[in-house]
Design an enzyme around this catalytic site. Sequence first.
Site, PDB file in Angstrom:
ATOM      1  N   SER A 159      58.824 -11.168  12.033  1.00 48.83           N
ATOM      2  CA  SER A 159      58.941 -10.041  11.508  1.00 48.83           C
ATOM      3  C   SER A 159      57.587  -9.610  10.845  1.00 48.83           C
ATOM      4  CB  SER A 159      59.822 -10.476  10.253  1.00 48.83           C
ATOM      5  OG  SER A 159      59.784  -9.427   9.130  1.00 48.83           O
ATOM      6  N   TYR A 172      62.758 -15.813   3.295  1.00 46.70           N
ATOM      7  CA  TYR A 172      62.547 -15.105   4.553  1.00 46.70           C
ATOM      8  C   TYR A 172      61.248 -14.834   5.113  1.00 46.70           C
ATOM      9  CZ  TYR A 172      63.802 -11.642   8.154  1.00 46.70           C
ATOM     10  OH  TYR A 172      64.072 -10.836   9.345  1.00 46.70           O
TER      11      TYR A 172
END
Length: 275
Positions: A159, A172
């Site tokens: 990501s 995250y």
Amino acid sequence: MSKIIVITGAGGVICSALAKALAKEGHKIALLDLNKDAVDHLAKEIQVAGGIAISLAANVLEKDSLNAARQKVNKQFGSCDILINGAGGNHPLGTTSNTHFLEEDLKKNEGDFKTFFDLDTEGVKFVFNLNFIGTLLPTQVFAKDMIGKKGCSIINISSMNAFTPLTKIPAYSGAKAAVSNFTQWLAVHFAKVGIRVNALAPGFFLTEQNRTLLTDKNGDLTSRGKTIIEQTPMGRFGDPEDLVGTTLWLCGEGSGFVTGVIIPIDGGFSAYSGV
């Protein structure tokens, strides 16, 4: 040349799009997901379109479950050539309510308000396990099929959070940073046996997991959604199809000397300083 491709988290928005695109190229796709109904539907969709796919229930956090899935893949298709580690996600218990901590936040006692000091350990563990362990275990299981073969590779899903952490989602961001680091480690570790390991780093894509953070009930952008679009030079969220070209390239011979890279697919977000 047709390859046998295993995709974890295949029922999700992004991986289902990748599965359809790879099936159109003639590859045999094994769709793994905890939600069997989701991949059952996807497999039928691929088959109706003329592709080859099977759907299997699998838990990326349980090695026995993955070994059972591998046996079924080997029996129906043969040994795995390409693994796409698509399982991942966030959890509200690993997310803060505000972007910045203020002293007066300590006095707030709303049930759903969370500062850094309120982050739930189990929630953080869940996020790290799902993203990192959920990448490590499928790799341990399916990479064994790749030993001694040519043209094999592993594609992880990282990501943009891995490059620069976003506010509010420390668990995250940290977990995806671990995935990126692990991608590089694996690339070196498997280099002598010809297994390439790379990762996609999507920018902001509208998925079921982040839709409520980026849009309201009417579909309008939230303040966070507006900030993201303002910081994205291309001025839009990504579509799952935007990941297809890079994925096809990483799966093919054209990237035969590419390993250990994390490729941003973010509409220019990482290149923009905000000024």
